[in-house]
Design an enzyme around this catalytic site. Sequence first.
Site, PDB file in Angstrom:
ATOM      1  N   CYS A  35       0.824  -1.222   0.000  1.00  0.00           N
ATOM      2  CA  CYS A  35       0.000   0.000   0.000  1.00  0.00           C
ATOM      3  C   CYS A  35       0.852   1.263   0.000  1.00  0.00           C
ATOM      4  O   CYS A  35       0.346   2.347  -0.272  1.00  0.00           O
ATOM      5  CB  CYS A  35      -0.944   0.008   1.195  1.00  0.00           C
ATOM      6  SG  CYS A  35      -0.090   0.124   2.783  1.00  0.00           S
ATOM      7  N   CYS A  60      -3.029   5.375   5.774  1.00  0.00           N
ATOM      8  CA  CYS A  60      -4.491   5.353   5.814  1.00  0.00           C
ATOM      9  C   CYS A  60      -5.009   5.622   7.229  1.00  0.00           C
ATOM     10  O   CYS A  60      -4.246   5.653   8.194  1.00  0.00           O
ATOM     11  CB  CYS A  60      -4.984   3.997   5.337  1.00  0.00           C
ATOM     12  SG  CYS A  60      -4.674   2.695   6.533  1.00  0.00           S
ATOM     13  N   CYS A 104      -2.493  -2.846   8.693  1.00  0.00           N
ATOM     14  CA  CYS A 104      -2.192  -1.506   9.207  1.00  0.00           C
ATOM     15  C   CYS A 104      -1.738  -1.598  10.670  1.00  0.00           C
ATOM     16  O   CYS A 104      -0.837  -0.875  11.090  1.00  0.00           O
ATOM     17  CB  CYS A 104      -3.408  -0.602   9.096  1.00  0.00           C
ATOM     18  SG  CYS A 104      -4.271  -0.723   7.501  1.00  0.00           S
TER      19      CYS A 104
HETATM   20 FE1  FES Z   1      -1.614   0.105   4.276  1.00  0.00          FE
HETATM   21 FE2  FES Z   1      -3.423   0.932   6.000  1.00  0.00          FE
HETATM   22  S1  FES Z   1      -3.731   0.509   3.905  1.00  0.00           S
HETATM   23  S2  FES Z   1      -1.284   0.696   6.325  1.00  0.00           S
END
Ligand code: FES
Length: 144
Positions: A35, A60, A104
């Site tokens: 991400c 995020c 996350c």
């Molecule tokens: Fe990668 Fe939250 S989407 S840390």
Amino acid sequence: MALYSEKVMDHFRNPRNVGVIEDADGVGEVGNAVCGDIMKIYLKIENNTVSDVKFETFGCGSAIASSSMATELIKGKPLEQALQLTNRAVTEALDGLPAHKLHCSVLAQEAIRAAVKDYYDKCGIRYDPKDFADCDSHEGCHGE
Ligand code: FES
């Protein structure tokens, strides 16, 4: 049911312990290659206890909430306890995260571990490298 718990929303909107500790004793930066989110944790250690902790997270909402909750969970706690903080404990304290957002909370666990490792390295404190095999304070942890 709402996708995110009230606690997640609270820690996302009002994150605790945001910022930098200029004279930190340990700093850990990790990222998720998938991400692209990045988390940095700063620790102040006194008498083997986390006397202060701050974070900077470029990521995020779940990553911000996880950072905030993780810092709250280790502040004032013995270093060993900080080292044992799991992403599961962070997730439970947040009253859960959606399955696709669990990584996350993993970032928070890994950033704290990287910061403790950095502290050990700086102070010449011996540790078993195997305990940190998944994590390097300078290159970060890039697992999912
Ligand atoms: Fe990668 Fe939250 S989407 S840390």
